[in-house]
Design an enzyme around this catalytic site. Sequence first.
Site, PDB file in Angstrom:
ATOM      1  CB  CYS A 115      -4.211   0.604  12.464  1.00 44.88           C
ATOM      2  SG  CYS A 115      -3.516   1.251  13.729  1.00 44.88           S
ATOM      3  CG  HIS A 221      -3.046   4.196   9.691  1.00 44.10           C
ATOM      4  ND1 HIS A 221      -4.328   3.857   9.665  1.00 44.10           N
ATOM      5  CD2 HIS A 221      -2.820   3.945  10.989  1.00 44.10           C
ATOM      6  CE1 HIS A 221      -4.980   3.692  10.991  1.00 44.10           C
ATOM      7  NE2 HIS A 221      -3.756   3.804  11.672  1.00 44.10           N
ATOM      8  CD  GLU A 223      -5.401   4.407   6.340  1.00 41.46           C
ATOM      9  OE1 GLU A 223      -4.693   3.386   6.175  1.00 41.46           O
ATOM     10  OE2 GLU A 223      -5.640   4.947   7.391  1.00 41.46           O
TER      11      GLU A 223
END
Length: 250
Positions: A115, A221, A223
Amino acid sequence: MATRKPVIGITPSPVEDVQPHGTFVRYAMSANYTEAVEAAGGVPFVIPPQSGNIDDILETIDGLLLSGGADVDPALYGDEYVHERTYGIFPLRDQLELALVREAIAQDVPVLCICRGIQLLNVALGGTLIQDIPDQYPTDIEHSQHKAGIPADQPGHTVTVTPGSLLAETYQATSINVNSFHHQALREVAADLVVNAVAPDETIEAVSRPGSTWVLGVQWHPEMMFRSHSEHLKPFQALVREATARRDKN
Ligand code: MN
């Protein structure tokens, strides 16, 4: 040969902490990043903003992860104005990450940029950013998917992957469903980088650096998604694998 797990350095975000006795800066790390690195077999190691110490930090880590967060200072890519929606400029974080990623690349340390991270990577190598997508790159794609009520662990749009790219190799896919939480994006791509994926509106969503063994930037993202959509663990597994390979070589 070393048998310990590779250490993955992760940069945190500054947040203001208002206490009765004063307002302090805390360096905050989302557990999603550290848990993704752990799930991929690495040891997460948080690197707070600091001036200097770059060589010592790089001697300590085997791989680098630039995390998401607030915006990069537009002066760093030549903009002489700060857009009204550009927010959270924190010069010490910019300085640390610029120096770290440049030196990591010089030493061929594997790097994953997420990001804000892909934006910082691009700026570090001479590229520029769109400061505000809704204002400067009007599109039907909602790159701030929370405004459409889509949860963080669910996809907001697709990306088309460049065949043969590092991203294609990493995900083993020609298209990926990704989440989206960014009001900025890459504008001019740095000369050393190549585009690895675009959104349906041509927004740049991933880049790599062909001159490096493993440097990947993604605008989404992973994660936040690796638990609900297991393919998003792959970039962390690739980072850990490359970090292990580099450590065993040195
Ligand atoms: Mn997006």
